[in-house]
Scaffold this active site. Structure first.
Site, short mmCIF file in Angstrom:
data_model
loop_
_atom_site.label_atom_id
_atom_site.label_comp_id
_atom_site.label_asym_id
_atom_site.label_seq_id
_atom_site.Cartn_x
_atom_site.Cartn_y
_atom_site.Cartn_z
CB SER A 160 -114.84 -22.09 -38.51
OG SER A 160 -114.03 -22.68 -37.53
N PRO A 166 -121.49 -11.93 -39.38
CG PRO A 166 -121.89 -9.63 -39.44
CD PRO A 166 -121.82 -10.84 -40.32
CG HIS A 168 -122.06 -18.27 -37.22
ND1 HIS A 168 -121.82 -19.16 -36.20
CD2 HIS A 168 -122.36 -19.03 -38.33
CE1 HIS A 168 -121.94 -20.39 -36.65
NE2 HIS A 168 -122.26 -20.35 -37.93
CE LYS A 182 -111.64 -20.18 -35.46
NZ LYS A 182 -110.31 -20.82 -35.36
#
Length: 284
Positions: A160, A166, A168, A182
């Site tokens: 994504s 960090p 988000h 991820k």
């Protein structure tokens, strides 16, 4: 030449042609790339598997999922599937035997706790065993380890956009830090020594494919323009994933991707995938 001899010659020629057709078919089967696709019953994964199955001359596709009933519901049967859990290394090891490529489309999925009260924001949680650390890091790590053990030549991993931030909002959902985990898995893949293609997709939407022009970049720069598109149709992403297995320029690349808004795209979208992948780079 007597009629009987002509008939014999024609029969022999027909037999030879039949044998040649059989040999060509066998050679075609042998040259196909065997691909394991995890997350194959997901909303995007099922589209990728369908597209792989449209390229029967190039690929032998194996879907990997947890639920046999869901696979049967989506595809009508469980043919071409293997079942297991990405958190169980043995099931992945069994499924990936003989594969030349792996497509990773597994992801933790946050669930809404309850419909929010008027004026309140919804709250989310992850089901037991489904936290991003477990699924998006250790689950993907298991897949990468299995791929390396099996001698897989290329891994295509769909992630994504937003991973550079960090703070988000996706990281705050259920306190899962999903984008952080991820990215850790992506770093692990890059360090594995296997050829990789890492695709950071924009927001996924259910729209027809082939109607919006692809845009690639990196470093979440595509998120900086609030007036531009930040989304990509799932079907277009599925096509991009399959093309990543077919284009040499897709190997060892990491990129963000969205599609322009339909009104900003040409009337006929003619995608040169070789040029698209050539415009990308290898660093996170």
């Amino acid at each position: 030449m007597p009629t009987l001899q002509l008939s014999t010659v024609n029969y022999q020629l027909s037999t030879i042609n039949c044998q040649l057709s059989t040999v060509n078919y066998q050679l075609q089967i042998m040259s196909r790339k065997k691909v394991l696709l995890t997350g194959a019953t997901g909303r995007t994964g099922s589209l990728v598997l369908e597209k792989l199955r449209q390229h029967t001359a190039e690929f032998e596709s194996i879907g990997f999922a947890r639920s046999e009933s869901k696979a049967k519901e989506i595809f009508g049967s469980t043919e071409g599937f293997m079942f297991g859990d990405i958190k169980d290394k043995s099931t992945i090891d069994n499924a990936i035997v003989g594969c030349e490529a792996l497509i990773i489309l597994t992801s933790a999925i946050p669930q809404m706790k309850a419909p929010p009260a008027p004026g309140q924001r919804p709250e989310f949680h992850y089901p037991p065993g489904g936290m991003p650390e477990e699924v998006d890091y250790y689950g993907q790590k298991n897949q990468i380890d299995a791929a390396k053990k099996a001698g897989v030549k290329q891994v295509v991993l769909v992630g994504s956009m937003g991973g550079t931030n960090p703070h988000h909002p996706l990281n705050k959902m259920g306190n899962g830090n999903i984008l952080i985990w991820k990215r850790k898995a992506e770093e692990y893949l890059i360090d594995s020594g296997i050829d990789y293609t890492i695709i950071h997709a924009g927001g996924l939407v259910d729209e027809p494919s082939g109607e919006r022009e692809f845009v690639v970049d990196k470093g979440d720069r595509l998120l900086a323009n609030a007036d531009a598109s930040r989304s990509i149709p799932r079907a277009d992403l599925a096509e991009l994933v399959v093309r990543a297995l077919m284009e040499p320029h897709a190997k060892n690349k990491v990129f963000d991707v969205v599609c322009k808004l339909k009104e900003d795209s040409p009337a006929k979208v003619d995608t040169d995938f070789a040029a698209l992948f050539a415009a990308t780079t290898s660093e996170l």
